[in-house]
Scaffold this motif. Structure first.
Motif, PDB file in Angstrom:
ATOM      1  N   ILE A 168       0.837  -1.204   0.000  1.00 40.87           N
ATOM      2  CA  ILE A 168       0.000   0.000   0.000  1.00 40.87           C
ATOM      3  C   ILE A 168       0.870   1.251   0.000  1.00 40.87           C
ATOM      4  CG2 ILE A 168      -1.580   1.386   1.419  1.00 40.87           C
ATOM      5  CD1 ILE A 168      -2.849  -1.237   2.342  1.00 40.87           C
ATOM      6  N   ALA A 169       1.862   1.258   0.867  1.00 34.92           N
ATOM      7  CA  ALA A 169       2.727   2.436   1.000  1.00 34.92           C
ATOM      8  C   ALA A 169       3.494   2.702  -0.293  1.00 34.92           C
ATOM      9  CB  ALA A 169       3.693   2.240   2.163  1.00 34.92           C
ATOM     10  N   GLN A 170       4.086   1.671  -0.873  1.00 39.55           N
ATOM     11  CA  GLN A 170       4.895   1.851  -2.077  1.00 39.55           C
ATOM     12  C   GLN A 170       4.068   2.306  -3.260  1.00 39.55           C
ATOM     13  OE1 GLN A 170       7.494  -1.227  -3.382  1.00 39.55           O
ATOM     14  NE2 GLN A 170       8.624  -1.344  -1.463  1.00 39.55           N
ATOM     15  N   VAL A 171       2.988   1.600  -3.528  1.00 43.67           N
ATOM     16  CA  VAL A 171       2.196   1.903  -4.722  1.00 43.67           C
ATOM     17  C   VAL A 171       1.576   3.289  -4.620  1.00 43.67           C
ATOM     18  CG1 VAL A 171       0.174   1.241  -6.076  1.00 43.67           C
ATOM     19  CG2 VAL A 171       1.761  -0.515  -5.276  1.00 43.67           C
ATOM     20  N   SER A 172       1.033   3.617  -3.449  1.00 44.39           N
ATOM     21  CA  SER A 172       0.394   4.925  -3.304  1.00 44.39           C
ATOM     22  C   SER A 172       1.422   6.053  -3.361  1.00 44.39           C
ATOM     23  CB  SER A 172      -0.399   4.989  -1.998  1.00 44.39           C
ATOM     24  OG  SER A 172       0.444   4.884  -0.864  1.00 44.39           O
ATOM     25  N   ALA A 173       2.591   5.846  -2.757  1.00 48.20           N
ATOM     26  CA  ALA A 173       3.619   6.880  -2.784  1.00 48.20           C
ATOM     27  C   ALA A 173       4.139   7.094  -4.205  1.00 48.20           C
ATOM     28  CB  ALA A 173       4.771   6.506  -1.852  1.00 48.20           C
ATOM     29  N   ARG A 174       4.316   6.020  -4.946  1.00 48.76           N
ATOM     30  CA  ARG A 174       4.752   6.144  -6.335  1.00 48.76           C
ATOM     31  C   ARG A 174       3.708   6.868  -7.168  1.00 48.76           C
ATOM     32  NH1 ARG A 174       6.041   0.515  -8.791  1.00 48.76           N
ATOM     33  NH2 ARG A 174       6.315   1.833 -10.635  1.00 48.76           N
ATOM     34  N   TYR A 175       2.451   6.557  -6.948  1.00 50.79           N
ATOM     35  CA  TYR A 175       1.378   7.229  -7.685  1.00 50.79           C
ATOM     36  C   TYR A 175       1.363   8.705  -7.346  1.00 50.79           C
ATOM     37  CZ  TYR A 175      -3.266   8.535  -9.270  1.00 50.79           C
ATOM     38  OH  TYR A 175      -4.318   9.166  -9.901  1.00 50.79           O
ATOM     39  N   TRP A 176       1.521   9.015  -6.055  1.00 52.58           N
ATOM     40  CA  TRP A 176       1.497  10.417  -5.630  1.00 52.58           C
ATOM     41  C   TRP A 176       2.636  11.199  -6.271  1.00 52.58           C
ATOM     42  CZ3 TRP A 176       5.200  13.130  -2.778  1.00 52.58           C
ATOM     43  CH2 TRP A 176       4.811  14.418  -2.384  1.00 52.58           C
ATOM     44  N   VAL A 177       3.836  10.656  -6.242  1.00 56.01           N
ATOM     45  CA  VAL A 177       4.992  11.407  -6.740  1.00 56.01           C
ATOM     46  C   VAL A 177       4.982  11.515  -8.262  1.00 56.01           C
ATOM     47  CG1 VAL A 177       6.684   9.551  -7.090  1.00 56.01           C
ATOM     48  CG2 VAL A 177       7.449  11.796  -6.266  1.00 56.01           C
ATOM     49  N   SER A 178       4.273  10.622  -8.941  1.00 52.66           N
ATOM     50  CA  SER A 178       4.221  10.670 -10.398  1.00 52.66           C
ATOM     51  C   SER A 178       3.414  11.850 -10.899  1.00 52.66           C
ATOM     52  CB  SER A 178       3.629   9.373 -10.966  1.00 52.66           C
ATOM     53  OG  SER A 178       2.230   9.313 -10.710  1.00 52.66           O
ATOM     54  N   GLY A 179       2.541  12.403 -10.021  1.00 60.19           N
ATOM     55  CA  GLY A 179       1.711  13.524 -10.425  1.00 60.19           C
ATOM     56  C   GLY A 179       0.715  13.145 -11.499  1.00 60.19           C
ATOM     57  N   GLY A 180       0.260  11.893 -11.498  1.00 60.08           N
ATOM     58  CA  GLY A 180      -0.689  11.432 -12.492  1.00 60.08           C
ATOM     59  C   GLY A 180      -1.999  12.202 -12.456  1.00 60.08           C
ATOM     60  N   THR A 181      -2.341  12.705 -11.288  1.00 57.67           N
ATOM     61  CA  THR A 181      -3.491  13.600 -11.147  1.00 57.67           C
ATOM     62  C   THR A 181      -2.960  14.874 -10.516  1.00 57.67           C
ATOM     63  OG1 THR A 181      -3.991  12.744  -8.944  1.00 57.67           O
ATOM     64  CG2 THR A 181      -5.067  11.670 -10.810  1.00 57.67           C
ATOM     65  N   SER A 182      -3.827  15.849 -10.335  1.00 54.51           N
ATOM     66  CA  SER A 182      -3.387  17.050  -9.628  1.00 54.51           C
ATOM     67  C   SER A 182      -2.918  16.622  -8.255  1.00 54.51           C
ATOM     68  CB  SER A 182      -4.548  18.037  -9.519  1.00 54.51           C
ATOM     69  OG  SER A 182      -4.945  18.457 -10.797  1.00 54.51           O
ATOM     70  N   ARG A 183      -1.650  16.807  -7.987  1.00 57.77           N
ATOM     71  CA  ARG A 183      -1.081  16.255  -6.763  1.00 57.77           C
ATOM     72  C   ARG A 183      -1.611  16.965  -5.527  1.00 57.77           C
ATOM     73  NH1 ARG A 183       5.301  16.240  -5.953  1.00 57.77           N
ATOM     74  NH2 ARG A 183       5.181  15.085  -7.903  1.00 57.77           N
ATOM     75  N   ILE A 184      -2.094  16.189  -4.573  1.00 58.97           N
ATOM     76  CA  ILE A 184      -2.499  16.748  -3.294  1.00 58.97           C
ATOM     77  C   ILE A 184      -1.277  16.899  -2.415  1.00 58.97           C
ATOM     78  CG2 ILE A 184      -4.814  15.771  -3.467  1.00 58.97           C
ATOM     79  CD1 ILE A 184      -3.987  13.581  -1.580  1.00 58.97           C
ATOM     80  N   ALA A 185      -1.407  17.655  -1.348  1.00 63.15           N
ATOM     81  CA  ALA A 185      -0.269  17.912  -0.466  1.00 63.15           C
ATOM     82  C   ALA A 185       0.237  16.612   0.148  1.00 63.15           C
ATOM     83  CB  ALA A 185      -0.668  18.886   0.630  1.00 63.15           C
ATOM     84  N   LEU A 186       1.523  16.563   0.425  1.00 58.81           N
ATOM     85  CA  LEU A 186       2.134  15.374   1.006  1.00 58.81           C
ATOM     86  C   LEU A 186       1.439  14.967   2.299  1.00 58.81           C
ATOM     87  CD1 LEU A 186       5.888  14.569   1.263  1.00 58.81           C
ATOM     88  CD2 LEU A 186       4.501  14.446   3.306  1.00 58.81           C
TER      89      LEU A 186
END
Length: 225
Positions: A168-186
């Motif tokens: 969960i941590a890896q996949v979600s963090a990779r998705y977040w950092v990729s900016g695939g959507t408008s990135r929400i705050a860390l």
């Protein structure tokens, strides 16, 4: 300052071996993270470091040796930040937030070192596979110890839960950092994923609870015990 014969390059300033190695690794990190392993060349790394290829080969026998050194450092760093998060508090709800946050901080680091662990383009190499398996296994073992201590579950069951949390941590963090959507705050991303993870893991009652063998429904923000 003298130049290398026929190259037009300035001779690199002499420095202690460990400092030179660190400099070369920094240059290699920049090249590998921007180009990937296969597109990167030793010439590129030598140029980025401001040294000749012979100097580079004095420290690393091949491009793969350089890559594995960076991968080892990245794996060690990820394990370190996760272990620090697990040890940062005795409250399990806060521990989940800290641990998920460790992954998000890791992928958001300016060094880009997370790419060696999460986005390697050399996963077909056996040495790379071994290192990636080991870091995930070591992190899962560290988390499993906490789960087993808290719930009384056997190691095998705790390990399954732990490796699931790592996923969960890896996949979600990779998705977040990729900016695939408008990135929400860390902080918001960390809290959302922590709530998801806590809602699941808190369903396993504490080993000393009278309801130890009964699943418990808890609110995501509720702290345990």
């Amino acid at each position: 300052m003298s130049t290398e014969a026929g190259s037009g390059k300035k001779s690199p300033t002499r420095m202690p071996r460990d400092q030179r190695r660190a400099q070369l690794l920094d240059a290699a990190n920049e090249v590998f993270t921007s180009k990937g392993y296969h597109a990167a060349a030793m010439d590129d790394i030598a140029d980025a470091a401001g040294v000749s290829k012979p100097v580079l080969y004095q420290h690393f026998g091949s491009k793969l040796d350089l890559y594995l050194a960076l991968l080892d450092a990245s794996c060690d760093r990820l394990l370190e930040v996760v272990e620090e998060a697990l040890a940062s508090t005795e409250d399990n709800a806060d521990r989940v937030v800290a641990t998920m946050g460790a992954f998000y901080q890791f992928v958001s680091a300016a060094s880009g070192e997370f790419r060696f662990v999460f986005e390697s383009d050399l996963t077909g190499d056996g040495q790379v596979q071994q290192r990636l398996w080991k870091v995930n296994n070591d992190i899962a073992d560290a988390i499993a110890v906490v789960i087993a201590d808290d719930t009384g579950l056997p190691h095998e069951q705790s390990k399954v839960l732990a490796i699931s949390l790592v996923g969960i941590a890896q996949v979600s963090a990779r998705y977040w950092v990729s900016g695939g959507t408008s990135r929400i705050a860390l902080e918001e991303a960390t809290q959302l994923v922590s709530n998801l993870a806590w809602r699941g893991i808190s369903g396993f009652p504490h080993r000393d609870s009278p309801h130890h063998n009964e699943p418990a429904e808890r609110k995501p923000e509720e702290k345990k015990h």
